[in-house]
Write an enzyme that holds these catalytic residues in place. Structure first.
Site, PDB file in Angstrom:
ATOM      1  N   TYR A 172      90.240 116.397  19.802  1.00 26.45           N
ATOM      2  CA  TYR A 172      89.874 115.328  18.726  1.00 26.45           C
ATOM      3  C   TYR A 172      90.918 115.135  17.873  1.00 26.45           C
ATOM      4  O   TYR A 172      91.795 115.775  17.619  1.00 26.45           O
ATOM      5  CB  TYR A 172      88.751 115.915  18.019  1.00 26.45           C
ATOM      6  CG  TYR A 172      88.925 117.186  17.271  1.00 26.45           C
ATOM      7  CD1 TYR A 172      89.385 117.058  15.934  1.00 26.45           C
ATOM      8  CD2 TYR A 172      88.761 118.580  17.666  1.00 26.45           C
ATOM      9  CE1 TYR A 172      89.611 118.128  15.215  1.00 26.45           C
ATOM     10  CE2 TYR A 172      88.949 119.612  16.904  1.00 26.45           C
ATOM     11  CZ  TYR A 172      89.554 119.302  15.372  1.00 26.45           C
ATOM     12  OH  TYR A 172      89.636 120.433  14.931  1.00 26.45           O
ATOM     13  N   ASN A 199      96.651 126.688   7.552  1.00 29.35           N
ATOM     14  CA  ASN A 199      96.483 127.087   8.895  1.00 29.35           C
ATOM     15  C   ASN A 199      95.222 126.143   9.539  1.00 29.35           C
ATOM     16  O   ASN A 199      95.007 126.065  10.593  1.00 29.35           O
ATOM     17  CB  ASN A 199      95.974 128.235   9.250  1.00 29.35           C
ATOM     18  CG  ASN A 199      96.253 128.907  10.703  1.00 29.35           C
ATOM     19  OD1 ASN A 199      97.282 128.621  11.158  1.00 29.35           O
ATOM     20  ND2 ASN A 199      95.155 129.388  11.428  1.00 29.35           N
ATOM     21  N   GLY A 200      94.850 125.279   8.745  1.00 31.18           N
ATOM     22  CA  GLY A 200      93.987 124.158   9.325  1.00 31.18           C
ATOM     23  C   GLY A 200      92.496 124.291   8.702  1.00 31.18           C
ATOM     24  O   GLY A 200      91.469 123.525   9.101  1.00 31.18           O
ATOM     25  N   HIS A 217      84.093 121.625   4.342  1.00 31.66           N
ATOM     26  CA  HIS A 217      83.933 120.070   4.247  1.00 31.66           C
ATOM     27  C   HIS A 217      82.615 119.565   4.922  1.00 31.66           C
ATOM     28  O   HIS A 217      81.949 120.508   5.489  1.00 31.66           O
ATOM     29  CB  HIS A 217      85.021 119.569   5.050  1.00 31.66           C
ATOM     30  CG  HIS A 217      84.997 119.754   6.369  1.00 31.66           C
ATOM     31  ND1 HIS A 217      84.407 119.246   7.227  1.00 31.66           N
ATOM     32  CD2 HIS A 217      85.806 120.380   7.198  1.00 31.66           C
ATOM     33  CE1 HIS A 217      84.281 119.755   8.680  1.00 31.66           C
ATOM     34  NE2 HIS A 217      85.566 120.454   8.663  1.00 31.66           N
ATOM     35  N   CYS A 228      86.811 125.579  10.506  1.00 31.34           N
ATOM     36  CA  CYS A 228      86.289 125.110   9.121  1.00 31.34           C
ATOM     37  C   CYS A 228      85.091 125.566   8.912  1.00 31.34           C
ATOM     38  O   CYS A 228      84.140 125.962   9.845  1.00 31.34           O
ATOM     39  CB  CYS A 228      86.383 123.765   9.117  1.00 31.34           C
ATOM     40  SG  CYS A 228      88.103 122.876   9.275  1.00 31.34           S
ATOM     41  N   ASN A 232      81.313 124.080   7.824  1.00 28.75           N
ATOM     42  CA  ASN A 232      80.869 123.019   7.786  1.00 28.75           C
ATOM     43  C   ASN A 232      79.449 123.090   6.946  1.00 28.75           C
ATOM     44  O   ASN A 232      78.785 123.942   7.041  1.00 28.75           O
ATOM     45  CB  ASN A 232      80.284 122.688   9.157  1.00 28.75           C
ATOM     46  CG  ASN A 232      81.299 122.438  10.149  1.00 28.75           C
ATOM     47  OD1 ASN A 232      81.042 121.963  11.361  1.00 28.75           O
ATOM     48  ND2 ASN A 232      82.589 122.139   9.608  1.00 28.75           N
TER      49      ASN A 232
END
Length: 394
Positions: free
Chosen positions: A304, A318-319, A323, A341, A343
């Protein structure tokens, strides 16, 4: 009768002269041209009693720029002191009330020549003088440093103090001595080197809420090692905000927010995919590093790119973010299926985003993936004992 008396007095006077002459003739005759022992030139001039000294000394080379210039006098008092640089610009300084010492009150420039002109009057009322020049160190390279948090920032209770240098530091111990942290309350903490160019200070425990922190990095004139010197001093003064801590146990699919130790909010969440360790949301204590109302996500490895999400709080380099992912609403609160992440539903993400401060701690447990030590914000991934070993102080 009168004449005889006059003759008698004259005779006495003559006798007195003869006696004086006889007495003075016992010693050697003085040399021609006068008396004394300097070849007829008179009594030699004695040097002034007052003696003026200076640090740096006259003719000194490579003088330090951060140490004050000091002019002193013994056996007298200073009446005039001037230290001038290029263009006859005077260096600011102060004469002590007792007149014995003059001390500069401003730093010197790198690679400059300075001139002394000082006078003092001694106890003998004679004037002594000091004249001459000295030169300061001329570094092979000057390096600038930056300080974070910035002035007047308000940050969370896990926020580290970070000093970053434009090039590698070799003499870490000397640099640490130039760094000072002051707080409203006593706070135990230590410096730790995360790389050759970055040293952070963190408290042993989270900061006390609502205190002010001042930091001084007195780096101008400091030898960083290898002929490299600090370019300038840097300072900052910031405030620690309220105590807010996020806690996520990944198998629970819930993100809890604590204020002052009490649970204030609980949001359903979806974390990193449990079945693929590399996609787990990592364990450890992180901090909110930045906030973006809209963030773009790209991960070609997982297919993506250019994906936009709202109300994003970065928690590592590290990302990983916390969010909004309304597109994943079916899994939120039920299944962990993200790429690492946290979510949240859009309304919950906005609620948390509005409450968050940069520097707030985010404590994650229950994962199979350890914290990413490669991140440059990893202060709380070390236990206290290990953190102290990262200091160069002896």
């Amino acid at each position: 009768m009168i004449e005889r008396r006059m003759v008698f007095k004259a005779a006495l006077a003559a006798g007195a002269v003869m006696v004086v002459a006889a007495c003075s003739s016992d010693g050697p005759a003085p040399p021609k041209g006068g008396s004394g022992d300097n070849g007829g030139q008179g009594t030699p001039e004695q040097p002034p009693l007052a003696k003026i000294t200076a640090e740096p000394a006259v003719d000194a080379k490579d003088a330090a720029v951060s140490a004050p210039v000091v002019v002193k006098v013994a056996e007298g008092k200073l009446t005039e002191v001037k230290v001038t640089g290029e263009g006859d610009k005077e260096v600011k300084g102060d004469l002590a009330a007792d007149g014995l010492t003059w001390t500069s009150s401003e730093v010197l420039g790198y690679g400059k020549t300075y001139t002394y002109a000082a006078k003092a009057t001694g106890a003998d009322n004679k004037v002594a003088e000091l004249k001459g020049t000295f030169t300061t160190i001329n570094p092979a390279k000057q390096v600038r440093a930056t300080l974070n948090p910035a002035d007047n920032a308000q940050v969370g209770v896990a926020m580290p103090i970070s000093v970053k240098f434009a090039s590698a530091v070799k003499d870490r111990a000397t640099v640490e001595k130039a760094l000072k942290v002051k707080t409203d309350k006593d706070v135990e903490g230590a410096w730790g080197w995360l790389s050759d160019t970055q040293v952070d200070w963190r408290p042993k425990e989270y900061w006390p809420a609502n205190i002010t922190v001042s930091v001084e990095a007195k780096l101008y004139g400091v030898d960083l090692g290898g002929g490299v010197y600090g370019k300038a001093d840097v300072t900052t003064k910031f405030k620690i905000g309220r105590n807010q801590v996020v806690k996520i146990n990944t198998p629970d699919h819930t993100m809890k927010v604590y204020r002052g130790g009490a649970e204030a909010k609980s949001y359903p969440c979806s974390n990193g995919l449990d079945s693929v360790t590399d996609r787990n949301t990592p364990n450890g204590t992180f901090i909110v590093m930045s906030k973006e109302a809209t963030a773009r996500f790209d991960n070609a490895r997982y297919g993506y790119t250019n994906v936009n999400k709202k109300w994003a709080c970065r928690i590592s380099n590290n990302g990983e973010f916390i969010h909004e992912n309304q597109d994943n609403a079916a899994a939120i609160g039920k299944t962990n299926n993200s790429h690492g992440c946290v979510n949240l539903l859009e309304s919950d993400a906005k609620s948390y985003y509005d409450s968050a401060l940069v520097g707030d701690p985010v404590e994650i447990t229950g994962s199979n993936l350890p914290g990413p030590i490669k991140s440059d914000v990893k202060d709380w991934l070390y236990d206290w004992k290990t953190w102290k070993t990262l200091s160069a102080a002896k």
